[in-house]
Write an enzyme that holds these catalytic residues in place. Structure first.
Site, short mmCIF file in Angstrom:
data_model
loop_
_atom_site.label_atom_id
_atom_site.label_comp_id
_atom_site.label_asym_id
_atom_site.label_seq_id
_atom_site.Cartn_x
_atom_site.Cartn_y
_atom_site.Cartn_z
CB SER A 102 -0.82 0.14 1.16
OG SER A 102 -1.98 0.92 1.12
CG ASP A 244 -2.58 3.90 -1.35
OD1 ASP A 244 -3.39 3.69 -2.58
OD2 ASP A 244 -2.81 3.33 -0.49
CG ASP A 246 -3.11 -0.70 -2.50
OD1 ASP A 246 -3.06 0.55 -1.88
OD2 ASP A 246 -3.72 -1.38 -1.69
CG ASP A 248 -6.23 1.09 -1.00
OD1 ASP A 248 -5.55 1.72 -0.99
OD2 ASP A 248 -6.43 0.07 -0.26
#
Length: 458
Positions: A102, A244, A246, A248
């Site tokens: 992440s 960010d 990833d 999400d």
């Protein structure tokens, strides 16, 4: 090692326990065994990743483990976490896996699971996987030689996800009059995100779209909004969007280069859904870290706020339990269950842009009804994580802060579920007091279990 999973799957420094190829292989085999016991026929698992160098290691290890247990794998390559959730549903796969840490630096990595509906796995499933890994309990379920799984590269995953995201935006509307600054964090959204906004006719100024395996989240993305703020000023843009690693989480920046965090984005969406009769059960799910200004803004509209523990997985669980279709976190996870089963930065961004267009309003206008309370959160690196109630000095410091704030504010101290960090959050009516009180408790944490400390947001 007594535990593999944290609050959001497995997370740690790549090539160090628990994020080693050996453990990833065992996790793949454990997941494979569980699926073969529960699924009739040959199960299929979607495997996606972000742009970290170490993703190659874990992608191959996980796929090897799954295939060795007779699971077919569908490899989608770099794709945002919500994209993997969507592809899992679209291909009617039995599970999805995302290899990502992440918002963490490149040297960390992680493994997250989705079920066949695109929801993150409950704790009970993770504990079952963990137990099988520790027991090395795979030999009794090895497939016959001719039943090994095979891996297939899905070449149209990007296009499918882009089209899905675009369907969440009204077909008769266009972004042609908007100038958008977009920071993709050199992460999983670097290819798909710019295309989404360009195909909807926005003028897009893209930043951080050249990943090299080492620069994901490096001085860019949602944790470093200065990139977007500068882009807003230089390009005289209407709105800024930061993802960010990833894809999400979302952070937005208005036309005046002011930051719009997850709480305010959530509030903007909640008010619009409430006005139009789309907010289920007239409630929204936040967290214990949600700003009191957000809570008050919702209460003024007659919207109930349900508070969950921190972590988008727990927000979603509370949404399902309380019959809510909107929830999120100050950090930028915004979950719109009418569209996707997990937080989706691109879908969230398009909803805010739609609201701007339909109300002929600037982002600053939409955000103005949320009057944030002064808040700071200090990040203290810790050497270990004993129960917080066992730290006498810290507990005494917390009680002192509670006495000083009374009913005018609050303090919340917790460990990060994904890093060796203790977070000290203080909120009140006076910024100077908030900063001083937070610093005092952070110093106590550092004194008892810390390595060093650094303010992460205020």
């Amino acid at each position: 090692m007594s535990k593999i999973f944290g609050t959001d799957g497995v997370r740690g420094k790549a090539n160090r326990a628990p994020m080693t190829p050996e453990i990833a292989l065992a996790i793949g085999r454990a997941k494979g065994k569980i699926l073969r016991k529960k699924v009739k026929g040959k199960p299929r698992v979607v495997v996606g990743k972000d742009t970290r160098l170490s993703c190659y290691v874990f992608e191959n290890a996980l796929i090897a483990g799954l295939c060795s247990m007779g699971i077919d794998t569908l490899m989608v390559g770099p794709l945002p976490t919500p994209g993997v959730a969507f592809i899992t549903r679209a291909y009617r796969a039995n599970a999805g896996i995302v290899i990502s840490a992440s918002h963490n630096p490149y040297f960390d990595n992680g493994i997250k699971f989705f079920d066949s509906e695109g929801f993150k796995l409950p704790d009970s499933w993770e504990k079952e996987i963990e137990s099988l890994v520790f027991q090395n309990g795979f030999q009794d379920f090895l497939p016959c030689d001719h039943d090994l799984g095979k891996n297939t590269k899905i070449i149209d995953a990007d296009g499918r996800y882009i089209e899905f995201v675009k369907t969440t935006f009204p077909r008769k509307q266009s972004l042609k009059n908007l100038k958008v600054v977009l920071d993709c964090a050199n992460g999983a959204g670097y290819k798909v995100a710019p295309l989404v906004f360009r195909e909807l006719d926005a003028t897009v100024f893209s930043y951080s779209v050249k990943p090299d395996g080492l620069n994901i989240n490096q001085e860019c993305g949602s944790l470093h909004p200065a990139v977007v703020q500068k882009g807003i000023i230089e390009n005289r843009a209407d709105v800024g969007i930061a993802l960010d690693g990833d894809g999400d989480r979302i952070l937005m920046v208005d036309e005046n280069a002011q930051i719009i965090d997850g709480d305010t984005i959530l509030a903007i969406c909640a008010r619009d859904m409430h006005r139009n009769g789309f907010l289920k059960n007239n409630r929204v799910v936040g967290t214990v870290m949600s700003n009191l200004g957000f809570v008050k803004a919702m209460e003024d509209l007659g919207i109930q706020v349900v508070k969950s523990q921190v972590g988008d997985r727990y927000v979603i669980q509370n949404m399902l339990e309380h019959g809510a279709n909107l929830g999120g976190e100050q950090s930028g996870h915004v979950i719109l269950l009418d569209y996707n089963t997990t937080s989706d930065a691109l879908v969230s961004a398009l909803q805010v842009l739609r609201i701007m267009i339909e109300n002929d309003a600037k982002l600053s206008d939409l955000a103005s009804f949320v009057q944030r309370f002064p808040q700071t959160c200090l990040n203290v690196k810790v050497s270990h994580k004993p129960p917080l109630d066992s730290l006498d000095k810290v507990q005494a410091g917390i009680k002192l802060v509670e006495q000083k704030l009374g009913n005018t504010g609050r303090i919340h101290v917790r460990y990060s579920g994904t890093e060796e960090i203790c977070r000290v959050m203080v909120e009140g009516t006076k910024l100077k007091q908030v900063l001083e009180l937070a610093r005092g408790v952070a110093d106590l944490v550092e004194c008892e279990i810390g390595l060093d400390s650094k303010k992460i947001e205020s």
